[in-house]
Scaffold this motif. Structure first.
Motif, mmCIF file in Angstrom:
data_model
loop_
_atom_site.group_PDB
_atom_site.id
_atom_site.type_symbol
_atom_site.label_atom_id
_atom_site.label_comp_id
_atom_site.label_asym_id
_atom_site.label_seq_id
_atom_site.Cartn_x
_atom_site.Cartn_y
_atom_site.Cartn_z
ATOM 1 N N ILE A 255 56.948 46.368 99.901
ATOM 2 C CA ILE A 255 55.717 46.877 100.730
ATOM 3 C C ILE A 255 55.077 45.976 101.576
ATOM 4 C CG2 ILE A 255 53.442 47.814 100.445
ATOM 5 C CD1 ILE A 255 54.372 48.958 97.786
ATOM 6 N N GLY A 256 55.011 46.407 102.989
ATOM 7 C CA GLY A 256 54.543 45.649 103.919
ATOM 8 C C GLY A 256 53.157 45.965 104.570
ATOM 9 N N VAL A 257 52.744 45.553 105.413
ATOM 10 C CA VAL A 257 51.329 45.839 106.353
ATOM 11 C C VAL A 257 51.337 45.764 107.764
ATOM 12 C CG1 VAL A 257 48.868 45.277 106.630
ATOM 13 C CG2 VAL A 257 50.040 44.861 104.102
ATOM 14 N N GLY A 258 51.195 46.900 108.292
ATOM 15 C CA GLY A 258 51.045 46.681 109.874
ATOM 16 C C GLY A 258 51.389 47.773 110.383
ATOM 17 N N GLY A 259 52.550 48.774 110.038
ATOM 18 C CA GLY A 259 52.984 50.069 110.660
ATOM 19 C C GLY A 259 53.885 49.513 111.939
ATOM 20 N N SER A 260 54.228 48.211 111.935
ATOM 21 C CA SER A 260 55.171 47.860 113.328
ATOM 22 C C SER A 260 56.473 48.432 113.527
ATOM 23 C CB SER A 260 55.263 46.403 113.225
ATOM 24 O OG SER A 260 56.348 46.035 112.264
ATOM 25 N N LYS A 261 57.068 48.533 114.662
ATOM 26 C CA LYS A 261 58.315 49.229 115.064
ATOM 27 C C LYS A 261 59.376 48.749 114.107
ATOM 28 C CE LYS A 261 61.674 49.815 118.671
ATOM 29 N NZ LYS A 261 62.073 49.455 120.148
ATOM 30 N N SER A 262 59.460 47.716 113.735
ATOM 31 C CA SER A 262 60.539 47.113 112.695
ATOM 32 C C SER A 262 60.254 47.625 111.297
ATOM 33 C CB SER A 262 60.604 45.455 112.797
ATOM 34 O OG SER A 262 59.185 44.969 112.415
ATOM 35 N N GLY A 263 58.771 47.641 111.076
ATOM 36 C CA GLY A 263 58.596 48.044 109.426
ATOM 37 C C GLY A 263 58.578 49.550 109.330
ATOM 38 N N VAL A 276 51.253 49.714 105.347
ATOM 39 C CA VAL A 276 49.860 50.225 105.708
ATOM 40 C C VAL A 276 50.029 50.344 107.375
ATOM 41 C CG1 VAL A 276 47.347 49.841 105.712
ATOM 42 C CG2 VAL A 276 48.999 49.245 103.806
ATOM 43 N N CYS A 277 49.567 51.661 107.845
ATOM 44 C CA CYS A 277 49.650 51.772 109.174
ATOM 45 C C CYS A 277 48.570 51.041 110.099
ATOM 46 C CB CYS A 277 49.838 53.298 109.678
ATOM 47 S SG CYS A 277 50.136 53.679 111.365
ATOM 48 N N TYR A 278 48.928 50.277 110.998
ATOM 49 C CA TYR A 278 47.568 49.489 111.984
ATOM 50 C C TYR A 278 47.974 50.060 113.246
ATOM 51 C CZ TYR A 278 45.977 46.141 108.635
ATOM 52 O OH TYR A 278 45.038 45.500 107.589
ATOM 53 N N ASN A 317 55.753 60.417 104.809
ATOM 54 C CA ASN A 317 54.954 60.500 105.836
ATOM 55 C C ASN A 317 55.258 59.784 106.942
ATOM 56 O OD1 ASN A 317 53.920 58.619 104.620
ATOM 57 N ND2 ASN A 317 51.755 59.052 104.919
ATOM 58 N N VAL A 318 56.105 59.097 107.104
ATOM 59 C CA VAL A 318 56.697 58.084 108.289
ATOM 60 C C VAL A 318 56.385 58.532 109.522
ATOM 61 C CG1 VAL A 318 59.139 58.628 108.397
ATOM 62 C CG2 VAL A 318 58.112 56.420 108.996
ATOM 63 N N SER A 319 56.461 59.948 109.932
ATOM 64 C CA SER A 319 56.475 60.525 111.216
ATOM 65 C C SER A 319 54.727 60.340 111.641
ATOM 66 C CB SER A 319 56.937 61.821 111.219
ATOM 67 O OG SER A 319 56.080 62.931 110.133
ATOM 68 N N THR A 320 54.141 60.154 110.837
ATOM 69 C CA THR A 320 52.666 60.097 111.161
ATOM 70 C C THR A 320 52.106 58.877 111.609
ATOM 71 O OG1 THR A 320 51.782 59.607 108.888
ATOM 72 C CG2 THR A 320 52.034 61.839 109.330
ATOM 73 N N CYS A 321 52.863 57.888 111.574
ATOM 74 C CA CYS A 321 52.682 56.582 112.029
ATOM 75 C C CYS A 321 53.794 56.030 113.262
ATOM 76 C CB CYS A 321 52.813 55.542 110.789
ATOM 77 S SG CYS A 321 52.335 53.890 111.382
ATOM 78 N N ALA A 322 53.110 56.464 114.586
ATOM 79 C CA ALA A 322 53.937 55.991 115.592
ATOM 80 C C ALA A 322 53.549 54.734 115.854
ATOM 81 C CB ALA A 322 53.835 57.004 116.823
ATOM 82 N N PRO A 323 54.718 53.705 115.748
ATOM 83 C CA PRO A 323 54.283 52.197 115.999
ATOM 84 C C PRO A 323 53.857 51.932 117.272
ATOM 85 C CG PRO A 323 56.692 52.537 115.229
ATOM 86 C CD PRO A 323 56.064 54.217 115.582
ATOM 87 N N GLN A 324 52.749 51.171 117.382
ATOM 88 C CA GLN A 324 52.069 50.781 118.503
ATOM 89 C C GLN A 324 52.318 49.427 118.999
ATOM 90 O OE1 GLN A 324 47.961 51.970 118.129
ATOM 91 N NE2 GLN A 324 48.404 53.983 118.130
ATOM 92 N N TRP A 325 53.003 48.752 118.168
ATOM 93 C CA TRP A 325 53.379 47.522 118.333
ATOM 94 C C TRP A 325 54.771 46.867 117.760
ATOM 95 C CZ3 TRP A 325 52.272 43.360 114.341
ATOM 96 C CH2 TRP A 325 51.987 43.974 113.139
#
Length: 325
Positions: A255-263, A276-278, A317-325
């Protein structure tokens, strides 16, 4: 950020929660080109503050205000000099992305003495201040709920490893307050599941990088091969940990934190269980909107802390977190 900063746990905070940029939508009134907002950013060679700056730039353009974007490049002295320059320019307002809460207080004091309103973004002002007690010379605080992120990660852990077992934590570099804030409620959530059900057998620093995250997980697996779950407090370290888990033939969840593109890509591939989606782009846009509302009299009263929504993300629900970084 300094390790001396202490924030209140989520349960003890009286804060405003915003669900995203829609919570601070662009004003519909006439654009005011006379307003100039200074953004004293952290380090725009890093993807998170770079995305924050882009969100701020785009919202400023929509509002028709001038944004002066200054990059401190991670240098506290340079950020202090840049804030002094913004004060000398007599900008309408300053958005401060503080490198460290203690020194940041002096910068806010300087701007306040010059009659320039300041709001902080992605960080806090004043050592040892709690989240529900923002520095009174500020107009507002906008941030991720770091304690809340830890609790969310804890809930993901309960789902990933429902039968309990051994857990390891990968922290960031020494000296960062996130090493405490992102871990405190994670541990509390595991403890609430029952005494002894989850045992944290190791904690090692991953220094915020993929490479060091991989090394930390390799070391832990060599000493504790029965670890069933790794909690890495950033997505980069989680992705590195996934490589270590694969090489060791382990079935540990990550488990990570950030919601980054790589994550997000790692969740889609199954290498990482959740994050966790930042949303730094949204955060930058919200910050400019809040400063605009302050300058135009729409946002008044004593300073409050606003947390935007940071949901837990898995493959479901991964489609709900579009990476912003």
């Amino acid at each position: 950020m300094a390790v001396t900063l202490l924030l209140a746990a989520t349960a003890g905070c009286t804060v405003t929660t915003a669900s995203g940029p829609g919570a601070a939508a662009p004003s519909t009134g006439a654009k005011d080109a006379s307003l100039t907002i200074g953004l004293a950013n952290q380090q725009e060679s890093v993807t998170f503050p770079a995305a924050l700056a882009k969100g701020a730039q785009d919202r400023a353009a929509k509002l028709g205000v001038k944004l002066v974007d200054l990059d401190s490049q991670g240098d506290q002295a340079k950020q202090a000099s840049q804030v002094q320059d913004l004060v000398a320019q007599k900008v309408s307002g300053i958005l401060l992305v503080p490198l460290s809460p203690g020194p940041a207080q002096a910068l806010v004091d300087q701007a306040s003495a010059a009659g320039i309103p300041v709001g902080t973004v992605h960080g806090y002002v004043g050592a040892d201040r709690k989240a529900d007690d923002p520095y009174q010379k500020l107009k507002f605080v906008l941030d991720e709920n770091e304690f809340g992120a830890g609790a969310t990660a804890g809930q993901l852990a309960l789902k990933a490893l429902p039968s309990g077992g051994q857990v390891a934590v990968i922290t960031g570099a020494a000296g960062f307050v996130e090493n405490t804030t992102r871990v405190t409620q994670f541990k509390a959530t595991l403890n609430q599941a029952g005494a002894g059900k989850y045992k944290i057998v190791a904690t090692q620093p991953g220094n915020w990088t993929k490479q060091d995250g991989q090394s930390a997980c390799q070391n832990i697996l060599a000493a504790s091969p029965k670890v069933g779950l790794f909690y890495a407090i950033s997505d980069d370290m989680a992705v590195g940990c996934a490589s270590a888990v694969k090489s060791a033939g382990s079935h540990a969840k990550i488990i990570g934190v950030g919601g980054s593109k790589s994550g997000i890509e790692a969740i889609k591939s199954g290498a990482v269980y959740g994050t966790v989606c930042y949303k730094p782009y949204d955060e930058g846009a919200m910050a400019v909107q809040m400063m605009h509302d302050t300058l135009t009299g729409k946002l008044t009263g004593p300073p409050k802390t606003t947390f935007y929504d940071t949901p837990g993300i898995t493959s479901a629900n991964v489609s709900t977190c579009a990476p912003q970084w």
